[in-house]
Scaffold this active site. Structure first.
Site, PDB file in Angstrom:
ATOM      1  N   LEU A  84      34.364  27.704  40.569  1.00  0.00           N
ATOM      2  CA  LEU A  84      35.376  27.930  41.610  1.00  0.00           C
ATOM      3  C   LEU A  84      36.496  28.843  41.110  1.00  0.00           C
ATOM      4  O   LEU A  84      36.675  29.022  39.908  1.00  0.00           O
ATOM      5  CB  LEU A  84      35.930  26.572  42.046  1.00  0.00           C
ATOM      6  CG  LEU A  84      34.893  25.662  42.725  1.00  0.00           C
ATOM      7  CD1 LEU A  84      35.367  24.222  42.775  1.00  0.00           C
ATOM      8  CD2 LEU A  84      34.592  26.176  44.137  1.00  0.00           C
ATOM      9  N   PRO A  85      37.304  29.387  42.055  1.00  0.00           N
ATOM     10  CA  PRO A  85      38.256  30.434  41.678  1.00  0.00           C
ATOM     11  C   PRO A  85      39.408  30.041  40.751  1.00  0.00           C
ATOM     12  O   PRO A  85      39.740  30.813  39.861  1.00  0.00           O
ATOM     13  CB  PRO A  85      38.817  30.914  43.021  1.00  0.00           C
ATOM     14  CG  PRO A  85      37.814  30.508  44.041  1.00  0.00           C
ATOM     15  CD  PRO A  85      37.185  29.259  43.507  1.00  0.00           C
ATOM     16  N   THR A 113      36.999  29.202  35.207  1.00  0.00           N
ATOM     17  CA  THR A 113      38.015  29.442  34.177  1.00  0.00           C
ATOM     18  C   THR A 113      39.336  28.885  34.695  1.00  0.00           C
ATOM     19  O   THR A 113      39.896  29.405  35.664  1.00  0.00           O
ATOM     20  CB  THR A 113      38.157  30.953  33.897  1.00  0.00           C
ATOM     21  OG1 THR A 113      36.879  31.473  33.556  1.00  0.00           O
ATOM     22  CG2 THR A 113      39.132  31.202  32.762  1.00  0.00           C
ATOM     23  N   LYS A 188      37.689  29.881  25.943  1.00  0.00           N
ATOM     24  CA  LYS A 188      37.489  30.932  26.955  1.00  0.00           C
ATOM     25  C   LYS A 188      38.771  31.765  27.164  1.00  0.00           C
ATOM     26  O   LYS A 188      38.747  32.993  27.206  1.00  0.00           O
ATOM     27  CB  LYS A 188      37.055  30.265  28.271  1.00  0.00           C
ATOM     28  CG  LYS A 188      37.106  31.138  29.502  1.00  0.00           C
ATOM     29  CD  LYS A 188      36.034  32.183  29.503  1.00  0.00           C
ATOM     30  CE  LYS A 188      36.155  33.104  30.710  1.00  0.00           C
ATOM     31  NZ  LYS A 188      35.266  34.240  30.647  1.00  0.00           N
ATOM     32  N   LYS A 263      44.326  36.954  36.039  1.00  0.00           N
ATOM     33  CA  LYS A 263      44.358  35.487  36.185  1.00  0.00           C
ATOM     34  C   LYS A 263      44.221  34.823  34.803  1.00  0.00           C
ATOM     35  O   LYS A 263      44.976  33.907  34.457  1.00  0.00           O
ATOM     36  CB  LYS A 263      43.207  35.041  37.094  1.00  0.00           C
ATOM     37  CG  LYS A 263      43.006  33.554  37.144  1.00  0.00           C
ATOM     38  CD  LYS A 263      41.654  33.192  37.731  1.00  0.00           C
ATOM     39  CE  LYS A 263      41.060  32.049  36.943  1.00  0.00           C
ATOM     40  NZ  LYS A 263      39.741  31.630  37.401  1.00  0.00           N
TER      41      LYS A 263
HETATM   42  P1  NAD Z   1      34.019  34.304  43.495  1.00  0.00           P
HETATM   43  O1  NAD Z   1      35.332  34.440  44.170  1.00  0.00           O
HETATM   44  O2  NAD Z   1      32.991  35.369  43.669  1.00  0.00           O
HETATM   45  O3  NAD Z   1      33.330  32.914  43.947  1.00  0.00           O
HETATM   46  C1  NAD Z   1      34.035  31.733  44.215  1.00  0.00           C
HETATM   47  C2  NAD Z   1      33.268  30.956  45.272  1.00  0.00           C
HETATM   48  O4  NAD Z   1      33.936  29.717  45.494  1.00  0.00           O
HETATM   49  C3  NAD Z   1      33.201  31.675  46.629  1.00  0.00           C
HETATM   50  O5  NAD Z   1      31.867  31.685  47.108  1.00  0.00           O
HETATM   51  C4  NAD Z   1      34.105  30.833  47.528  1.00  0.00           C
HETATM   52  O6  NAD Z   1      33.698  30.833  48.886  1.00  0.00           O
HETATM   53  C5  NAD Z   1      33.934  29.467  46.889  1.00  0.00           C
HETATM   54  N1  NAD Z   1      35.008  28.544  47.204  1.00  0.00           N
HETATM   55  C6  NAD Z   1      36.349  28.780  47.291  1.00  0.00           C
HETATM   56  N2  NAD Z   1      37.002  27.643  47.584  1.00  0.00           N
HETATM   57  C7  NAD Z   1      36.064  26.657  47.659  1.00  0.00           C
HETATM   58  C8  NAD Z   1      36.123  25.261  47.908  1.00  0.00           C
HETATM   59  N3  NAD Z   1      37.279  24.627  48.144  1.00  0.00           N
HETATM   60  N4  NAD Z   1      34.949  24.567  47.928  1.00  0.00           N
HETATM   61  C9  NAD Z   1      33.778  25.182  47.710  1.00  0.00           C
HETATM   62  N5  NAD Z   1      33.656  26.520  47.462  1.00  0.00           N
HETATM   63  C10 NAD Z   1      34.797  27.228  47.439  1.00  0.00           C
HETATM   64  O7  NAD Z   1      34.343  34.058  41.945  1.00  0.00           O
HETATM   65  P2  NAD Z   1      33.373  34.278  40.691  1.00  0.00           P
HETATM   66  O8  NAD Z   1      33.491  35.670  40.191  1.00  0.00           O
HETATM   67  O9  NAD Z   1      32.032  33.702  40.998  1.00  0.00           O
HETATM   68  O10 NAD Z   1      34.147  33.372  39.609  1.00  0.00           O
HETATM   69  C11 NAD Z   1      34.110  31.964  39.664  1.00  0.00           C
HETATM   70  C12 NAD Z   1      34.799  31.418  38.432  1.00  0.00           C
HETATM   71  O11 NAD Z   1      34.167  31.920  37.263  1.00  0.00           O
HETATM   72  C13 NAD Z   1      36.278  31.820  38.303  1.00  0.00           C
HETATM   73  O12 NAD Z   1      36.996  30.751  37.791  1.00  0.00           O
HETATM   74  C14 NAD Z   1      36.241  33.002  37.334  1.00  0.00           C
HETATM   75  O13 NAD Z   1      37.453  33.157  36.633  1.00  0.00           O
HETATM   76  C15 NAD Z   1      35.097  32.600  36.425  1.00  0.00           C
HETATM   77  N6  NAD Z   1      34.393  33.713  35.770  1.00  0.00           N
HETATM   78  C16 NAD Z   1      34.078  34.835  36.459  1.00  0.00           C
HETATM   79  C17 NAD Z   1      33.414  35.879  35.801  1.00  0.00           C
HETATM   80  C18 NAD Z   1      33.035  37.154  36.531  1.00  0.00           C
HETATM   81  O14 NAD Z   1      32.678  38.131  35.844  1.00  0.00           O
HETATM   82  N7  NAD Z   1      33.074  37.200  37.851  1.00  0.00           N
HETATM   83  C19 NAD Z   1      33.064  35.746  34.456  1.00  0.00           C
HETATM   84  C20 NAD Z   1      33.368  34.553  33.791  1.00  0.00           C
HETATM   85  C21 NAD Z   1      34.046  33.544  34.459  1.00  0.00           C
END
Ligand code: NAD
Length: 314
Positions: A84-85, A113, A188, A263
């Protein structure tokens, strides 16, 4: 009649257990949908939930069962993974998910994260409800999620780590036990602060070298066989054209967004304040990336800092 005793290899034994295992997946965005797809491909039964119905529908076509809420999803799952975000959404999701009770054998895993204090709070409420929780954030980005080559940094007991390791191997290549609850997030956040600092350092160094008349290709070969080498210089060099398939060569599209590194640097600033640790370069990097966002570059790969520095050179 003679019976032959079959000896199971570890891989075969794992395949047999994964086929029977049900995983709940919450958060099917850029990372989550790819990680969930890998689990389906490896034979896990997937229960999924996302606030976006499009994200759920996409997983349904791959064979996942869509739930209308996380409470029912968790009760039908042996593992639950959240991707999640941010801090608030992770906290609210867990409070909601466990409020009607949990199965004591369910192991909850947060791979988002977030601040280690969020992991500690969530572990406490999950434990009080009778189940277990580990933090297991990832490194490796969208390509790592796609190719199941993520690095997982796990915070929890040794017993919990041993329980979760085989399951995480369905999505990653390196699964490391970092210590107690929150230590996965600590690792991380520190890694990503280093990443931001080295990306900015690479960008300003490349700009200086080019402005002094060095050929960027020649100079990059020097860095990468010298002490200046880093992931930012070698794999995702911010100068367009040096890594032809990386985001800088595609106008900084895709990759790891400036918004996400900002972030993560905010989380680093917060834990640095809490532990009274000086992070002069981490704090400056946070400031620089906030400027990138103010300039409307939040969705670009974080290597876009090179473009910014280049355009501010007279
Ligand atoms: P993203 O925004 O693409 O996906 C987040 C998902 O969560 C979305 O599909 C959204 O609809 C859903 N969501 C939001 N609120 C919600 C809720 N209350 N209940 C259920 N679903 C909900 O983000 P991402 O890039 O997939 O990143 C997710 C996590 O991973 C973050 O914490 C980010 O920091 C971490 N991360 C991302 C990357 C990257 O390269 N994108 C790499 C490592 C870690």
């Amino acid at each position: 009649m003679a019976f032959r005793i079959l000896k199971l290899t570890p891989n075969f034994a794992r395949m047999m257990s994964t086929n029977a295992t049900t995983v709940g997946f919450v958060g099917l965005g850029q990372m989550g949908n790819r990680m969930a797809t890998n689990l389906i491909n490896k034979g896990y039964k997937l229960n999924v939930y996302d606030v976006s119905s499009d994200a759920c529908d996409a997983m349904k076509t791959k064979g996942a069962k869509v739930f209308g809420n996380t409470r029912e999803l968790a009760k039908s799952s042996e593992f639950v993974i959240t991707m999640l975000p941010n801090n608030d959404i992770v906290t609210q999701t867990y409070e909601e998910m466990i409020k009607d009770g949990v199965n004591s054998n369910t192991l909850f895993v947060d791979s988002s994260t977030v601040d280690p204090n969020v992991s500690k709070y969530v572990q406490k409420i999950v434990k009080a409800a009778g189940a277990s929780f580990v933090d297991a954030p990832v490194s490796g980005g969208v390509m790592g999620a796609q190719n199941a080559t993520l690095t997982f940094m796990v915070g929890g007991t040794t017993d919990e780590y041993n329980k979760v390791k085989g399951f995480l191997e369905g999505m990653g290549r390196k699964i490391t036990h970092c210590g107690t609850t929150g230590m996965g997030e600590a690792a991380k956040i520190c890694n990503n602060m280093m990443l931001a600092i080295s990306m900015i350092g690479t960008a300003e160094t490349m700009n200086l070298a080019i402005r002094m008349g060095l050929d960027p290709k020649v100079f990059n070969e020097i860095i990468n066989s010298s002490t200046g080498r880093s992931w930012a210089s070698e794999v995702n060099n911010p100068v367009p054209g040096l890594n032809p398939t990386a985001p800088p060569s595609d106008n900084y599209n895709g990759g790891f967004s400036a918004a996400l590194i900002t972030k993560d640097l905010g989380l680093a600033s917060s834990v640095a304040t809490e532990t009274n640790s000086p992070i002069p370069l981490g704090a400056l990097s946070h400031h620089i990336y906030r400027m990138m966002i103010a300039k409307g570059l939040g969705n670009k790969d974080f290597a876009v800092i090179y473009d910014f520095i280049k355009n501010n050179s007279k």
